[in-house]
Design an enzyme around this catalytic site. Structure first.
Site, PDB file in Angstrom:
ATOM      1  N   GLU A 191      56.114   2.332 -84.322  1.00 38.09           N
ATOM      2  CA  GLU A 191      56.426   3.513 -85.125  1.00 38.09           C
ATOM      3  C   GLU A 191      55.427   4.661 -85.324  1.00 38.09           C
ATOM      4  O   GLU A 191      54.330   4.146 -85.538  1.00 38.09           O
ATOM      5  CB  GLU A 191      56.861   2.927 -86.606  1.00 38.09           C
ATOM      6  CG  GLU A 191      58.192   3.742 -86.971  1.00 38.09           C
ATOM      7  CD  GLU A 191      59.444   3.447 -86.382  1.00 38.09           C
ATOM      8  OE1 GLU A 191      59.764   4.126 -85.491  1.00 38.09           O
ATOM      9  OE2 GLU A 191      60.042   2.325 -86.774  1.00 38.09           O
TER      10      GLU A 191
ATOM     11  N   ASP B  90      64.644   7.469 -78.423  1.00 36.66           N
ATOM     12  CA  ASP B  90      65.934   7.125 -78.917  1.00 36.66           C
ATOM     13  C   ASP B  90      67.089   7.282 -77.697  1.00 36.66           C
ATOM     14  O   ASP B  90      67.736   6.437 -77.493  1.00 36.66           O
ATOM     15  CB  ASP B  90      66.305   8.064 -79.979  1.00 36.66           C
ATOM     16  CG  ASP B  90      65.473   8.025 -81.342  1.00 36.66           C
ATOM     17  OD1 ASP B  90      64.787   6.944 -81.336  1.00 36.66           O
ATOM     18  OD2 ASP B  90      65.843   8.991 -82.208  1.00 36.66           O
TER      19      ASP B  90
ATOM     20  N   THR C 114      54.217   6.216 -82.896  1.00 37.13           N
ATOM     21  CA  THR C 114      53.320   6.026 -81.710  1.00 37.13           C
ATOM     22  C   THR C 114      53.724   6.851 -80.791  1.00 37.13           C
ATOM     23  O   THR C 114      52.896   7.336 -79.778  1.00 37.13           O
ATOM     24  CB  THR C 114      53.185   4.425 -81.330  1.00 37.13           C
ATOM     25  OG1 THR C 114      54.366   4.027 -81.250  1.00 37.13           O
ATOM     26  CG2 THR C 114      52.498   3.554 -82.148  1.00 37.13           C
TER      27      THR C 114
END
Length: 395
Positions: free
Chosen positions: A44, A181, A46
């Site tokens: 997270e 995403d 990163t």
């Protein structure tokens, strides 16, 4: 509370019904495309530091039904909002309604790539819970990009569809998101997570066999206003640390190139807070590589411990958690049925991701729901998710 009742607060989309509604609205039979939401197992904050992430596509998705028109108009309808929107290929403008921008942004990107498309009808529905941090916006963009590619025979490779979807969000939705995403939504593979190198875009499918356990998402139902400003502050702090280290190591371009010794030597004496924030990112990249190894070995217990470590780093070092997220993670630490838990996403609200023994999920959710309501006066939402394939045509 029965297992079947948990978070099926989002009913599955009936594809036959979707086709029927589309035909009655537009008079044609559509192509239907499904694009999944995603979880991030570990890794997270990163992505914008050139590091690694480990997303997985899930069995909650956005569905778009699309057909060509004989003119250059775009006719949209969103089931969630019970709203329609019309636009023209000749004049694409950002809409104040919000939701059309994720679709129009994709059209804008396709045109910028000098591909010829005509007018189209598009109907959108889905069962990705909005506001839960499962990337419903990326799913909309990816579903739209894939569907238009198919309908107009544009011939885009999957990686370019991912880029189109990301740039659509940057330009029309105004969100400078990373690539994770959209990548997870397009490249997802059932029973696997994706170890993605956000610098080189190289990726590897990692087996994700939960045997006897399931992913449980617990939605805090909050989103604190600190989120946007904190995100910008963290990015600036990471960039500052890189600039200081670069003075002695010109080869360093992102925190991906940095180790703890460099932070100790070049950052800590200049700004302890910047050091603390960056130490989380450096350690998280190490954790992610470890996590990939544990998954390959089927060692869920070790993976779970890393998830708790990640949460502690996000909460105490990177400081992007909140009371509600911390409460839900702390509440399951001593539960033998829970292997690991952490906040997921940008922070200051959204969901915790938990690995829970299947037979104990119902009792855990019941207990946590009562405790959470008593503590915060909020209704806890729980979602069971499984891994799923990436964007594709619904047959």
């Amino acid at each position: 509370m029965k297992l079947s009742e948990i978070a099926m607060s989002t009913a599955k989309v009936d594809v036959d019904r979707l086709k029927s509604i589309f035909k009655s609205r537009y008079g044609t039979v559509p192509l239907v495309v499904k694009s999944p939401g995603r979880i991030n197992v570990i890794g997270e904050h990163t992505d914008y530091n050139g590091g690694f992430v480990m997303p997985a596509a899930i069995d909650k998705a956005v569905y778009v039904a699309v057909s060509k028109r004989e003119d250059n108009e775009i006719h949209l309808y969103a089931e969630d909002f019970k709203q329609s929107h019309e636009a023209s290929l000749a004049e694409l403008n950002i809409s104040e309604k919000g939701w059309p921008n994720y679709i129009l942004g994709v059209v804008d990107q396709i045109i910028k790539r000098n591909k010829a498309i005509g007018g189209f009808n598009l109907y959108i529905d889905g069962d990705v819970p909005p506001g839960a941090g499962l990337s419903s916006s990326a799913a909309v963009e990816c579903a739209t990009a894939f569907a238009l590619d198919q309908v107009f025979n544009l011939g885009f490779p999957k990686m370019e569809l991912t880029d189109i979807a990301q740039k659509a969000e940057h330009v029309f939705a105004g969100v400078s998101c990373g690539i994770m995403d959209q990548f997870a939504s397009v490249f997802g593979k059932k029973d696997h997570a994706i170890m993605l190198d956000c610098r080189s875009m190289e990726y590897e499918y990692v087996p994700l066999n939960l045997s006897g356990y399931q992913f449980l998402l617990l939605n805090t139902k909050v989103k604190h206003s600190l989120a946007d400003s904190a995100y910008n502050d963290r990015r600036a702090q990471c960039e500052q640390a890189v600039a200081w280290i670069k003075e002695a190591h010109p080869e360093v371009s992102t925190l991906r190139d940095v180790d703890m010794e460099m932070l100790e030597i070049y950052v800590k004496h200049r700004d302890v807070d910047v050091y603390e924030k960056c130490s989380y990112v450096v350690k998280e990249n190490v954790r992610l590589i470890q996590a990939a190894g544990y998954l390959k070995d089927g060692n869920l217990k070790a993976l779970g411990k890393l998830m708790f470590d990640t949460h502690d780093g996000l909460s105490k070092s990177y400081e992007v958690s909140c009371d509600e997220l911390d409460y839900l993670v702390d509440a399951v630490r001593a539960e033998k049925s829970v292997l690991g838990a952490r906040m997921m996403g940008g922070g200051f609200g959204g969901c915790t991701l938990n690995i829970v023994e299947t037979e104990h999920i119902s009792e855990l959710v019941k207990k946590l729901s009562e405790d959470y309501d008593q503590k915060f006066g909020l209704k806890l939402e729980a979602y069971l998710v499984e891994t799923a394939a990436g964007t594709g045509i619904v047959l």
